[in-house]
Design a protein around this motif. Sequence first.
Motif, mmCIF file in Angstrom:
data_model
loop_
_atom_site.group_PDB
_atom_site.id
_atom_site.type_symbol
_atom_site.label_atom_id
_atom_site.label_comp_id
_atom_site.label_asym_id
_atom_site.label_seq_id
_atom_site.Cartn_x
_atom_site.Cartn_y
_atom_site.Cartn_z
ATOM 1 N N GLY A 159 0.678 -1.180 0.168
ATOM 2 C CA GLY A 159 0.149 -0.279 -0.007
ATOM 3 C C GLY A 159 0.913 1.298 -0.034
ATOM 4 N N ILE A 160 0.160 2.452 0.523
ATOM 5 C CA ILE A 160 0.961 3.679 0.520
ATOM 6 C C ILE A 160 1.068 4.423 1.845
ATOM 7 C CG2 ILE A 160 0.540 5.995 -0.201
ATOM 8 C CD1 ILE A 160 -1.305 4.455 -2.588
ATOM 9 N N VAL A 161 1.943 4.767 2.082
ATOM 10 C CA VAL A 161 2.846 5.419 3.174
ATOM 11 C C VAL A 161 2.172 6.987 2.885
ATOM 12 C CG1 VAL A 161 4.122 6.598 4.636
ATOM 13 C CG2 VAL A 161 3.758 3.656 4.786
ATOM 14 N N TYR A 162 1.555 7.481 3.692
ATOM 15 C CA TYR A 162 1.669 8.586 3.326
ATOM 16 C C TYR A 162 1.924 9.708 4.568
ATOM 17 C CZ TYR A 162 -3.170 9.030 3.724
ATOM 18 O OH TYR A 162 -4.248 9.441 4.462
ATOM 19 N N ILE B 296 14.308 3.196 2.606
ATOM 20 C CA ILE B 296 12.487 3.589 2.218
ATOM 21 C C ILE B 296 12.291 3.883 3.514
ATOM 22 C CG2 ILE B 296 11.349 1.811 1.777
ATOM 23 C CD1 ILE B 296 9.792 2.920 0.079
ATOM 24 N N LYS B 297 12.978 2.822 4.234
ATOM 25 C CA LYS B 297 12.052 3.015 6.003
ATOM 26 C C LYS B 297 12.328 4.298 6.490
ATOM 27 C CE LYS B 297 13.090 -1.381 7.136
ATOM 28 N NZ LYS B 297 13.190 -2.468 7.588
ATOM 29 N N MET B 298 13.807 4.395 6.791
ATOM 30 C CA MET B 298 14.021 5.532 7.168
ATOM 31 C C MET B 298 13.849 6.951 6.305
ATOM 32 S SD MET B 298 18.476 6.501 7.635
ATOM 33 C CE MET B 298 18.447 6.787 5.319
ATOM 34 N N LEU B 299 14.202 7.278 4.951
ATOM 35 C CA LEU B 299 13.865 8.408 4.518
ATOM 36 C C LEU B 299 11.992 8.870 4.565
ATOM 37 C CD1 LEU B 299 15.535 7.410 0.788
ATOM 38 C CD2 LEU B 299 15.780 8.932 2.370
ATOM 39 N N SER C 100 7.133 12.764 1.150
ATOM 40 C CA SER C 100 6.165 12.364 1.504
ATOM 41 C C SER C 100 4.905 11.094 1.218
ATOM 42 C CB SER C 100 5.217 13.696 1.291
ATOM 43 O OG SER C 100 4.415 14.022 -0.355
ATOM 44 N N VAL C 101 5.262 10.626 0.161
ATOM 45 C CA VAL C 101 4.530 9.247 -0.477
ATOM 46 C C VAL C 101 5.628 8.382 -0.103
ATOM 47 C CG1 VAL C 101 2.835 8.229 -1.497
ATOM 48 C CG2 VAL C 101 2.927 11.168 -1.354
ATOM 49 N N GLY C 102 5.203 7.029 -0.242
ATOM 50 C CA GLY C 102 6.331 6.294 -0.424
ATOM 51 C C GLY C 102 5.109 4.831 -0.491
ATOM 52 N N LEU C 103 5.602 3.599 -2.006
ATOM 53 C CA LEU C 103 5.437 2.251 -2.129
ATOM 54 C C LEU C 103 5.941 2.137 -1.056
ATOM 55 C CD1 LEU C 103 3.142 0.706 -3.674
ATOM 56 C CD2 LEU C 103 5.004 -0.011 -5.297
ATOM 57 N N VAL C 104 4.949 0.790 0.088
ATOM 58 C CA VAL C 104 6.357 -0.318 0.699
ATOM 59 C C VAL C 104 5.029 -1.351 1.001
ATOM 60 C CG1 VAL C 104 6.597 2.423 2.004
ATOM 61 C CG2 VAL C 104 4.870 1.205 2.902
ATOM 62 N N TRP C 105 5.405 -1.818 1.383
ATOM 63 C CA TRP C 105 4.909 -3.001 2.670
ATOM 64 C C TRP C 105 4.410 -3.047 3.893
ATOM 65 C CZ3 TRP C 105 10.063 -4.348 0.132
ATOM 66 C CH2 TRP C 105 9.790 -5.040 -0.746
ATOM 67 N N SER C 106 3.115 -3.718 4.215
ATOM 68 C CA SER C 106 2.766 -3.265 5.689
ATOM 69 C C SER C 106 3.587 -3.310 6.552
ATOM 70 C CB SER C 106 1.120 -3.958 5.652
ATOM 71 O OG SER C 106 1.989 -5.001 5.179
ATOM 72 N N ALA D 284 5.819 -0.324 6.916
ATOM 73 C CA ALA D 284 4.739 0.743 7.241
ATOM 74 C C ALA D 284 4.153 0.930 8.572
ATOM 75 C CB ALA D 284 3.052 1.335 6.141
ATOM 76 N N SER D 285 3.880 -0.401 9.139
ATOM 77 C CA SER D 285 3.852 -0.136 10.452
ATOM 78 C C SER D 285 5.445 0.183 11.183
ATOM 79 C CB SER D 285 3.956 -1.657 11.238
ATOM 80 O OG SER D 285 3.334 -1.863 12.590
ATOM 81 N N GLU D 286 6.729 0.141 10.667
ATOM 82 C CA GLU D 286 8.255 0.295 11.430
ATOM 83 C C GLU D 286 7.750 2.104 11.115
ATOM 84 O OE1 GLU D 286 12.338 -1.188 10.793
ATOM 85 O OE2 GLU D 286 11.126 -1.848 10.476
ATOM 86 N N ILE D 287 7.801 2.212 10.099
ATOM 87 C CA ILE D 287 7.575 3.701 9.440
ATOM 88 C C ILE D 287 7.271 4.612 10.524
ATOM 89 C CG2 ILE D 287 7.765 5.585 7.859
ATOM 90 C CD1 ILE D 287 8.046 3.036 5.824
ATOM 91 N N MET D 288 5.557 4.415 10.416
ATOM 92 C CA MET D 288 5.084 5.005 11.824
ATOM 93 C C MET D 288 5.052 4.922 13.079
ATOM 94 S SD MET D 288 1.518 3.565 9.219
ATOM 95 C CE MET D 288 0.498 3.747 10.658
ATOM 96 N N SER D 289 6.421 3.939 13.536
ATOM 97 C CA SER D 289 6.452 4.050 15.594
ATOM 98 C C SER D 289 7.146 5.354 14.643
ATOM 99 C CB SER D 289 6.856 2.584 15.100
ATOM 100 O OG SER D 289 8.145 1.863 14.535
ATOM 101 N N GLU D 290 8.258 4.951 13.772
ATOM 102 C CA GLU D 290 8.651 6.430 14.335
ATOM 103 C C GLU D 290 9.169 7.511 13.827
ATOM 104 O OE1 GLU D 290 12.809 6.005 14.816
ATOM 105 O OE2 GLU D 290 12.066 3.318 15.279
ATOM 106 N N ASN D 291 7.725 8.015 12.876
ATOM 107 C CA ASN D 291 7.240 8.820 12.706
ATOM 108 C C ASN D 291 5.774 9.129 12.655
ATOM 109 O OD1 ASN D 291 6.274 11.279 11.538
ATOM 110 N ND2 ASN D 291 7.919 11.550 10.473
ATOM 111 N N GLU D 292 5.142 9.312 14.145
ATOM 112 C CA GLU D 292 3.298 9.447 14.180
ATOM 113 C C GLU D 292 2.592 9.820 13.610
ATOM 114 O OE1 GLU D 292 3.272 10.933 18.408
ATOM 115 O OE2 GLU D 292 3.591 8.543 18.727
#
Length: 357
Positions: free
Chosen positions: A142-145, A221-224, A231-237, A240-248
């Motif tokens: 999906g998409i992280v944004y 991609i996670k760190m970036l 502001s947007v990334g195509l990622v695996w879920s 996405a969970s790990e990225i969101m734990s780093e940046n709410e």
Amino acid sequence: MNKLVRFFLVIALASAVLLLAISSLNTSQGYSGGNTLTIYNWGDYIDEDLIKQFEKETGIKVIYETFDSNEAMLTKIEQGGTTYDIAVPSEYMIDKMRHENLLIPLDHAKLPNLKYIDKRFMDLPFDPENKYSIPYFWGTVGIVYNPKMLHGKKITSWNDLWDPELKNEILLIDGAREVMGMGLNSLGYSLNDTNKQHLIEAKEKLDTLTPNVKAIVGDEIKMLLANEEASVGLVWSGDASEIMSENEELDYVVPKEGSNLWFDNMVIPKTAKNVEAAHTFINFMLDPEVAAKNTDYVGYSTPNKQALKFMPKEVVKDERFYPSPELTEKLEVYENLGKRNLAYYNELFLQFKMHRK
């Protein structure tokens, strides 16, 4: 005569030392069975404390190696240089491996904890009756944004990525199936489409996305995204969970047109040397408390229904990572496309990457 005897003694001693060194090297690389278990898994895809726990409980030494793509994993197993006792391929690769006789059938009698796996994730087309594989993790693409960076704009569709306002704002994972799948889904086509005209349409549409694509990257991609480099990334879920734990500030969405529903399963390759220990490890990972701890560390969705009881309610009720049945019906599992079709996907993806340059 004494010189000759001494000469042969030296040769014999040197040979013995060489054989001992080779044996030691083979053991360290997983070439021997005994009390050693050699595991081949994706990078950062297990809580290493669980490996130590397994070693302590069983006395079995674990050698752990990682790969970064299903194709790299397959090549190494086909070559047979290192004999892995367990590997963790994705669904379409499991289908390919079982048809190429690269897997050992599992003894379900040695896996009593298999009863804890959600029946929805068993007996799927890529491995009927789970003869060769046991679910490890599942998830979506999906998409992280970042709504803050997008001035409150929400993303709900693949086609939202073509918005001119997203110029130089999108990061894509470096995967042919994922990026081509995004193009296909945005046109209403299946992720497993093999119609050449449809594939060309998808590639040409992806070409028009080029102004918005900042980079095509790997794990970075996670760190970036967490550091707001885009502001947007195509990622695996799970990422996405790990990225969101780093940046709410970040959010994750599975686009309304549908996307990929993927599975990574544990298998025993044909060349395994320690099949008994492999079953012991798989059963260990199926323990609900072990599965819950591993899920908390990795961030992907667990297929272990009983493990959900040991996890925070806000996690298991989060439909971004445990989608509703209505959304799940729109998701597709990658099928084994065959060498020719997969090569064509890869060729079109390479053309897209070259087009960016």
